[in-house]
Design a protein around this motif. Structure first.
Motif, PDB file in Angstrom:
ATOM      1  N   VAL A  33      70.610 -26.253  35.811  1.00  0.00           N
ATOM      2  CA  VAL A  33      70.812 -25.489  34.582  1.00  0.00           C
ATOM      3  C   VAL A  33      69.740 -24.403  34.573  1.00  0.00           C
ATOM      4  CG1 VAL A  33      70.701 -25.584  32.066  1.00  0.00           C
ATOM      5  CG2 VAL A  33      71.846 -27.407  33.343  1.00  0.00           C
ATOM      6  N   THR A  34      70.164 -23.142  34.455  1.00  0.00           N
ATOM      7  CA  THR A  34      69.212 -22.035  34.521  1.00  0.00           C
ATOM      8  C   THR A  34      68.855 -21.464  33.147  1.00  0.00           C
ATOM      9  OG1 THR A  34      71.000 -20.463  34.929  1.00  0.00           O
ATOM     10  CG2 THR A  34      69.884 -21.404  36.865  1.00  0.00           C
ATOM     11  N   ASP A  35      69.390 -22.033  32.090  1.00  0.00           N
ATOM     12  CA  ASP A  35      68.968 -21.690  30.735  1.00  0.00           C
ATOM     13  C   ASP A  35      67.688 -22.472  30.484  1.00  0.00           C
ATOM     14  OD1 ASP A  35      68.508 -22.076  27.922  1.00  0.00           O
ATOM     15  OD2 ASP A  35      70.554 -21.404  27.529  1.00  0.00           O
ATOM     16  N   HIS A  36      66.558 -21.765  30.493  1.00  0.00           N
ATOM     17  CA  HIS A  36      65.249 -22.419  30.457  1.00  0.00           C
ATOM     18  C   HIS A  36      65.096 -23.346  29.249  1.00  0.00           C
ATOM     19  CE1 HIS A  36      60.770 -21.759  31.686  1.00  0.00           C
ATOM     20  NE2 HIS A  36      61.050 -23.018  31.488  1.00  0.00           N
ATOM     21  N   ASP A  40      64.661 -27.389  29.392  1.00  0.00           N
ATOM     22  CA  ASP A  40      63.471 -28.032  28.840  1.00  0.00           C
ATOM     23  C   ASP A  40      63.805 -29.046  27.749  1.00  0.00           C
ATOM     24  OD1 ASP A  40      61.792 -26.609  30.491  1.00  0.00           O
ATOM     25  OD2 ASP A  40      61.080 -25.235  28.930  1.00  0.00           O
ATOM     26  N   ASP A  41      64.812 -28.756  26.940  1.00  0.00           N
ATOM     27  CA  ASP A  41      65.084 -29.557  25.749  1.00  0.00           C
ATOM     28  C   ASP A  41      66.274 -30.513  25.868  1.00  0.00           C
ATOM     29  OD1 ASP A  41      62.954 -28.242  24.587  1.00  0.00           O
ATOM     30  OD2 ASP A  41      64.210 -26.743  23.604  1.00  0.00           O
ATOM     31  N   LEU A  63      66.631 -36.286  33.087  1.00  0.00           N
ATOM     32  CA  LEU A  63      68.030 -35.906  32.920  1.00  0.00           C
ATOM     33  C   LEU A  63      68.407 -34.784  33.887  1.00  0.00           C
ATOM     34  CD1 LEU A  63      70.606 -36.451  31.386  1.00  0.00           C
ATOM     35  CD2 LEU A  63      69.781 -34.954  29.572  1.00  0.00           C
ATOM     36  N   ASN A  64      67.534 -33.797  34.026  1.00  0.00           N
ATOM     37  CA  ASN A  64      67.785 -32.715  34.981  1.00  0.00           C
ATOM     38  C   ASN A  64      67.821 -33.234  36.421  1.00  0.00           C
ATOM     39  OD1 ASN A  64      68.096 -30.360  33.344  1.00  0.00           O
ATOM     40  ND2 ASN A  64      65.915 -30.441  32.902  1.00  0.00           N
ATOM     41  N   ALA A  65      67.037 -34.268  36.710  1.00  0.00           N
ATOM     42  CA  ALA A  65      67.007 -34.830  38.067  1.00  0.00           C
ATOM     43  C   ALA A  65      68.358 -35.410  38.472  1.00  0.00           C
ATOM     44  CB  ALA A  65      65.923 -35.890  38.177  1.00  0.00           C
ATOM     45  N   ILE A  66      69.117 -35.901  37.518  1.00  0.00           N
ATOM     46  CA  ILE A  66      70.455 -36.417  37.847  1.00  0.00           C
ATOM     47  C   ILE A  66      71.300 -35.291  38.425  1.00  0.00           C
ATOM     48  CG2 ILE A  66      72.594 -37.386  36.909  1.00  0.00           C
ATOM     49  CD1 ILE A  66      70.797 -38.774  34.758  1.00  0.00           C
TER      50      ILE A  66
END
Length: 148
Positions: A33-36, A40-41, A63-66
């Motif tokens: 996901v490239t929306d910072h 982050d949130d 969650l991002n790691a998945i």
């Protein structure tokens, strides 16, 4: 068909340059996901607020790691971009993960990062300075065509 995962720096349009330059090639692209703010949130937005910033970031990172693991594991080629402005520790981690999985790794960074990234570069099958070079690499891998 090549499945390409585009990892790393999110503050410039390098992904769009590669995707646009690859039109007509038998390539699919995936990325984090490239929306910072969303990246982050995501953890606290889905799982609930955290008063401690460490746990706020921890939820988001997991969650991002998945998504990141799935994208790298499914990829034929992983491109990791190191930008000029920020230290991308996550990009270095992604490059190491891709290398450990035996993925074909292309590293993308400017000349000023050559020394700092020498070990990452050594693990890559190619190192580029411009997104257009990545496009030409993909074209060559797919159909053996050299730059026009």
């Amino acid at each position: 068909m090549l499945n390409v995962y585009l990892s790393g720096e999110i503050h410039s349009d390098w992904r769009e340059q590669i995707i646009d330059g690859s039109k007509g090639l038998n390539v699919t692209f995936n990325s984090p996901v490239t929306d910072h703010a969303a990246s982050d949130d995501c953890g606290v937005s889905i799982l609930g607020a955290e008063p401690n910033k460490f746990w706020h970031d921890h939820k988001g990172a997991k969650l991002n790691a998945i998504r990141t693991r799935k994208g790298i594991e499914d990829a034929d080629v992983v491109v990791v971009r190191f930008g000029e402005k920020y230290k991308q520790w996550n990009a270095a981690f992604d490059a190491g993960y891709a290398a450990a999985l035996g993925k074909s790794l292309i590293v993308l960074h400017g000349a000023d990062h050559q020394h700092a990234l020498k070990e990452v570069d050594a693990a890559a099958l190619a190192v580029a300075e411009e997104p257009s070079q990545v496009v030409e690499m993909l074209r060559y891998v797919l159909d053996g065509t050299l730059p026009r």
